[in-house]
Design a protein around this motif. Structure first.
Motif, PDB file in Angstrom:
ATOM      1  N   ILE A  59      -5.673   2.859  -2.471  1.00 44.65           N
ATOM      2  CA  ILE A  59      -5.646   2.130  -1.198  1.00 44.65           C
ATOM      3  C   ILE A  59      -7.060   1.729  -0.793  1.00 44.65           C
ATOM      4  CG2 ILE A  59      -5.166   2.359   1.283  1.00 44.65           C
ATOM      5  CD1 ILE A  59      -2.747   4.164   0.390  1.00 44.65           C
ATOM      6  N   SER A  60      -8.002   2.647  -0.980  1.00 43.47           N
ATOM      7  CA  SER A  60      -9.398   2.341  -0.633  1.00 43.47           C
ATOM      8  C   SER A  60      -9.948   1.196  -1.468  1.00 43.47           C
ATOM      9  CB  SER A  60     -10.274   3.581  -0.821  1.00 43.47           C
ATOM     10  OG  SER A  60      -9.883   4.584   0.079  1.00 43.47           O
TER      11      SER A  60
ATOM     12  N   LEU B  35       0.776  -1.246   0.000  1.00 44.23           N
ATOM     13  CA  LEU B  35       0.000   0.000   0.000  1.00 44.23           C
ATOM     14  C   LEU B  35       0.804   1.290   0.000  1.00 44.23           C
ATOM     15  CD1 LEU B  35      -2.772  -0.983   2.583  1.00 44.23           C
ATOM     16  CD2 LEU B  35      -2.858  -1.142   0.085  1.00 44.23           C
ATOM     17  N   SER B  36       1.977   1.297   0.570  1.00 46.96           N
ATOM     18  CA  SER B  36       2.708   2.543   0.760  1.00 46.96           C
ATOM     19  C   SER B  36       3.109   3.172  -0.576  1.00 46.96           C
ATOM     20  CB  SER B  36       3.960   2.291   1.606  1.00 46.96           C
ATOM     21  OG  SER B  36       4.497   3.514   2.058  1.00 46.96           O
ATOM     22  N   GLY B  37       2.914   4.487  -0.659  1.00 48.56           N
ATOM     23  CA  GLY B  37       3.265   5.237  -1.858  1.00 48.56           C
ATOM     24  C   GLY B  37       2.147   5.319  -2.880  1.00 48.56           C
TER      25      GLY B  37
ATOM     26  N   THR C 286      -5.244   1.349   7.699  1.00 45.34           N
ATOM     27  CA  THR C 286      -4.775   1.968   6.459  1.00 45.34           C
ATOM     28  C   THR C 286      -5.955   2.490   5.643  1.00 45.34           C
ATOM     29  OG1 THR C 286      -4.675  -0.159   5.280  1.00 45.34           O
ATOM     30  CG2 THR C 286      -2.644   0.611   6.354  1.00 45.34           C
ATOM     31  N   ARG C 287      -7.046   1.739   5.643  1.00 42.06           N
ATOM     32  CA  ARG C 287      -8.250   2.189   4.915  1.00 42.06           C
ATOM     33  C   ARG C 287      -8.835   3.442   5.547  1.00 42.06           C
ATOM     34  NH1 ARG C 287     -11.069  -3.596   3.678  1.00 42.06           N
ATOM     35  NH2 ARG C 287      -9.960  -3.982   1.729  1.00 42.06           N
TER      36      ARG C 287
ATOM     37  N   SER D 113      -6.946  -5.639  11.510  1.00 39.61           N
ATOM     38  CA  SER D 113      -6.935  -4.336  12.184  1.00 39.61           C
ATOM     39  C   SER D 113      -5.982  -3.366  11.503  1.00 39.61           C
ATOM     40  CB  SER D 113      -6.548  -4.497  13.658  1.00 39.61           C
ATOM     41  OG  SER D 113      -7.517  -5.246  14.343  1.00 39.61           O
ATOM     42  N   MET D 114      -4.832  -3.880  11.049  1.00 40.91           N
ATOM     43  CA  MET D 114      -3.885  -3.029  10.322  1.00 40.91           C
ATOM     44  C   MET D 114      -4.491  -2.553   8.999  1.00 40.91           C
ATOM     45  SD  MET D 114      -0.171  -4.808  10.826  1.00 40.91           S
ATOM     46  CE  MET D 114      -0.552  -6.516  11.194  1.00 40.91           C
TER      47      MET D 114
END
Length: 150
Positions: free
Chosen positions: A105-106, A97-99, A138-139, A133-134
């Motif tokens: 991401i959604s 997901l990063s970047g 992020t969402r 949970s992580m």
């Protein structure tokens, strides 16, 4: 919040390919732990309640940096855990997901990747719930970034 990057994270395509090459689950566990060891060190000053992920048995921190490009928010994640396997799960999530833009991401489904890699059937329910949970965190950060961009 900016984070120093000492090494490039392993790209998600490389992680998926490496998982497919490892036939034994002991080797896959070691690989997940190795991914966690490669994470950029998480600064102590970011180990705050605001960055702590709720719903994880282990302690997990995720910090989000938002950068606007072409009027769209892009999120960069940094994270850590006090458990080796969970730290590796953080690394996988960051690689995925990063970047990326908040809208990407959604629309992404990290839980599908989690299952595709076989993690859901080989990790304890507590670790699987922690990963969920992580993902939720992020969402939520992506959703908040999209709401602020409007």
């Amino acid at each position: 919040m900016q984070f120093e990057t000492r090494s490039q994270p392993t790209p998600i395509d490389d992680i998926i390919e490496n998982f497919s090459l490892l036939e034994e689950w002991d080797d896959r566990y070691r690989y997940v732990i190795e991914l966690g060891r490669k994470l950029t060190p998480f600064p102590d000053e970011h180990r705050t309640d605001a960055n702590k992920v709720q719903g994880c048995v282990s302690q997990v921190w995720l910090a989000t940096t938002i950068e606007h490009r072409d009027g769209r928010p892009f999120l960069t994640f940094a994270g850590d855990s006090d458990a080796h396997i969970v730290r590796g799960l953080v690394a996988i999530l960051i690689a995925l997901l990063s970047g990326r833009s908040a809208s990407e991401i959604s629309g992404e489904n990290p839980l599908a990747l989690f299952e595709r890699l076989g993690l859901g059937e080989h990790l304890t329910p507590q670790r699987s719930n922690g990963f969920r949970s992580m993902v939720a965190r992020t969402r939520a950060d992506a959703t908040a970034a999209l709401a602020e961009a409007v």
